[in-house]
Write a protein that holds these residues in place. Structure first.
Motif, PDB file in Angstrom:
ATOM      1  N   ILE A  25       0.831  -1.200   0.000  1.00 35.32           N
ATOM      2  CA  ILE A  25       0.000   0.000   0.000  1.00 35.32           C
ATOM      3  C   ILE A  25       0.868   1.254   0.000  1.00 35.32           C
ATOM      4  N   GLY A  26       1.981   1.241   0.723  1.00 35.39           N
ATOM      5  CA  GLY A  26       2.858   2.406   0.762  1.00 35.39           C
ATOM      6  C   GLY A  26       3.387   2.762  -0.608  1.00 35.39           C
ATOM      7  N   ARG A  27       3.805   1.770  -1.370  1.00 34.49           N
ATOM      8  CA  ARG A  27       4.303   2.021  -2.730  1.00 34.49           C
ATOM      9  C   ARG A  27       3.179   2.546  -3.625  1.00 34.49           C
ATOM     10  N   ALA A  28       2.017   1.892  -3.562  1.00 31.35           N
ATOM     11  CA  ALA A  28       0.899   2.297  -4.420  1.00 31.35           C
ATOM     12  C   ALA A  28       0.445   3.714  -4.096  1.00 31.35           C
ATOM     13  N   MET A  33       0.169   9.598  -5.179  1.00 29.84           N
ATOM     14  CA  MET A  33       0.464  10.977  -4.804  1.00 29.84           C
ATOM     15  C   MET A  33       1.383  11.630  -5.828  1.00 29.84           C
ATOM     16  N   ALA A  34       2.323  10.863  -6.372  1.00 26.99           N
ATOM     17  CA  ALA A  34       3.192  11.396  -7.423  1.00 26.99           C
ATOM     18  C   ALA A  34       2.377  11.774  -8.651  1.00 26.99           C
ATOM     19  N   GLN A  35       1.390  10.965  -9.004  1.00 31.70           N
ATOM     20  CA  GLN A  35       0.515  11.271 -10.132  1.00 31.70           C
ATOM     21  C   GLN A  35      -0.245  12.575  -9.888  1.00 31.70           C
ATOM     22  N   ALA A  36      -0.496  12.886  -8.629  1.00 33.27           N
ATOM     23  CA  ALA A  36      -1.220  14.110  -8.279  1.00 33.27           C
ATOM     24  C   ALA A  36      -0.288  15.309  -8.142  1.00 33.27           C
ATOM     25  N   GLY A  37       1.012  15.112  -8.418  1.00 37.22           N
ATOM     26  CA  GLY A  37       1.951  16.228  -8.401  1.00 37.22           C
ATOM     27  C   GLY A  37       2.724  16.412  -7.123  1.00 37.22           C
ATOM     28  N   ALA A  38       2.591  15.479  -6.180  1.00 39.89           N
ATOM     29  CA  ALA A  38       3.272  15.622  -4.893  1.00 39.89           C
ATOM     30  C   ALA A  38       4.758  15.322  -5.018  1.00 39.89           C
ATOM     31  N   ALA A 222      -8.166  -7.272  -1.703  1.00 38.95           N
ATOM     32  CA  ALA A 222      -8.087  -6.038  -2.490  1.00 38.95           C
ATOM     33  C   ALA A 222      -6.682  -5.850  -3.052  1.00 38.95           C
ATOM     34  N   SER A 223      -6.576  -5.072  -4.105  1.00 36.06           N
ATOM     35  CA  SER A 223      -5.266  -4.729  -4.654  1.00 36.06           C
ATOM     36  C   SER A 223      -4.733  -3.494  -3.933  1.00 36.06           C
ATOM     37  N   PRO A 224      -3.407  -3.373  -3.800  1.00 38.13           N
ATOM     38  CA  PRO A 224      -2.838  -2.163  -3.186  1.00 38.13           C
ATOM     39  C   PRO A 224      -3.235  -0.897  -3.928  1.00 38.13           C
ATOM     40  N   GLN A 225      -3.376  -0.993  -5.252  1.00 38.78           N
ATOM     41  CA  GLN A 225      -3.721   0.190  -6.045  1.00 38.78           C
ATOM     42  C   GLN A 225      -5.126   0.689  -5.716  1.00 38.78           C
ATOM     43  N   ASP A 226      -6.059  -0.229  -5.550  1.00 39.50           N
ATOM     44  CA  ASP A 226      -7.415   0.191  -5.216  1.00 39.50           C
ATOM     45  C   ASP A 226      -7.492   0.758  -3.806  1.00 39.50           C
ATOM     46  N   VAL A 227      -6.744   0.164  -2.881  1.00 35.16           N
ATOM     47  CA  VAL A 227      -6.696   0.703  -1.522  1.00 35.16           C
ATOM     48  C   VAL A 227      -6.069   2.095  -1.535  1.00 35.16           C
ATOM     49  N   ALA A 228      -4.987   2.256  -2.300  1.00 33.79           N
ATOM     50  CA  ALA A 228      -4.324   3.558  -2.388  1.00 33.79           C
ATOM     51  C   ALA A 228      -5.253   4.610  -2.973  1.00 33.79           C
ATOM     52  N   GLU A 229      -6.026   4.236  -3.980  1.00 38.84           N
ATOM     53  CA  GLU A 229      -6.966   5.188  -4.578  1.00 38.84           C
ATOM     54  C   GLU A 229      -8.014   5.617  -3.554  1.00 38.84           C
ATOM     55  N   ALA A 230      -8.515   4.673  -2.780  1.00 34.68           N
ATOM     56  CA  ALA A 230      -9.508   5.013  -1.754  1.00 34.68           C
ATOM     57  C   ALA A 230      -8.907   5.932  -0.696  1.00 34.68           C
ATOM     58  N   ILE A 231      -7.660   5.677  -0.315  1.00 31.95           N
ATOM     59  CA  ILE A 231      -6.991   6.545   0.660  1.00 31.95           C
ATOM     60  C   ILE A 231      -6.789   7.939   0.079  1.00 31.95           C
TER      61      ILE A 231
END
Length: 279
Positions: A25-28, A33-38, A222-231
């Motif tokens: 989850i940390g990587r995802a 966040m990088a995709q969002a410009g962070a 769940a996939s880490p990517q979907d969890v990351a998106e929800a977070i």
């Protein structure tokens, strides 16, 4: 799941520190966040994984990132890492307390050292990161995101130390949220269900060694990517509590109001066991 990568600038140029940022989850979430410009600060124990992750964020997402080898159980190491992050980027806007380990062993078979190590990483690691980053978070009216678990409100068998660490996180951060109300800092507790990460694969056993047994069957994962998106979406809304498990309402309802039914029906399945035969 469709991800609206470019339509929101809330985290553009913000500094996001993620503990355990190179896997699961940390990587995802770091990628999201990088995709969002962070701009990212990643803490992890594996220097090679850090170097690879920083290169990936730069090459694929044009994101600034700083990878720092750090054991979050070491308060002095955490303080040094946070100081370096602030020197590099000027401050911290979002702290993601994600680093964690688990175990799979009965209470009576679990050495004290295993309890101490799990609490050191899961609970004190989050405490250390938060103490070090809090002045900057307050100055920038930022956000603290804490990765808890389904077991934060519904116990799982053979994970007494892990369960205890997650309950402790709720006690700590719910209190902190109240104490810093009015500061502009949001505290969001996240309770994922079972997620396809290496956490269970690298679970400790009672003597402190890593298990050689395959992960227990947990049903839908769940996939880490979907969890990351929800977070990410929860962080945009500055939520206080985010429960993501597909069994969230049943586990919470039964564990709190019908504990005997929870123990007989849901607990065995959540713990990877067959339900007990009817009596």
């Amino acid at each position: 799941m469709y991800r609206k990568v470019f339509n929101n600038k809330v985290f553009d140029r913000k500094v996001v520190l993620v503990s355990g940022g190179c896997a699961g989850i940390g990587r995802a979430l770091s990628v999201r966040m990088a995709q969002a410009g962070a701009r990212l600060v990643l803490l992890d124990l594996d220097q090679a994984a850090l170097d690879s992750m920083v290169q990936h964020l730069d090459a694929h997402h044009n994101a600034e990132a700083l990878g720092l080898r750090c054991d979050v159980a070491d308060a002095e190491a955490v303080q040094r890492a946070v100081t370096l992050a602030i020197e590099r980027f000027g401050g911290i806007d979002v702290l993601v307390n994600n680093a964690g380990i688990t175990h799979r062993s009965t209470f009576v078979e679990t050495d004290l050292a295993v309890f101490q190590r799990i609490m050191a990483v899961n609970f004190f690691g989050a405490l250390h990161c938060t103490q070090a980053a809090l002045p900057s978070l307050v100055a920038r009216q930022g956000q603290i995101i804490v990765l808890s678990s389904l077991s934060g409100f519904a116990p799982l068998l053979y994970r007494s130390a892990y369960n205890a660490s997650k309950h402790a996180l709720h006690g700590l951060f719910e209190t902190l949220r109240y104490e810093i109300r009015g500061s502009g800092v949001n505290v969001m507790l996240v309770c994922p269900g079972f997620t396809a990460t290496d956490l269970r694969k690298n679970a400790l056993v009672g003597d402190g060694s890593v298990t050689r047994q395959p992960p227990l069957a947990m049903g839908k994962v769940a996939s880490p990517q979907d969890v990351a998106e929800a977070i990410y979406q929860g962080a945009l809304r500055r939520r206080r509590l985010l429960v993501l498990s597909n069994v969230d309402w049943r586990a919470r309802l039964l564990a709190r109001f019908f504990p005997r039914l929870f123990e007989r029906v849901l607990l065995p399945r959540l713990s990877g066991l067959k339900p007990a035969a009817p009596r």
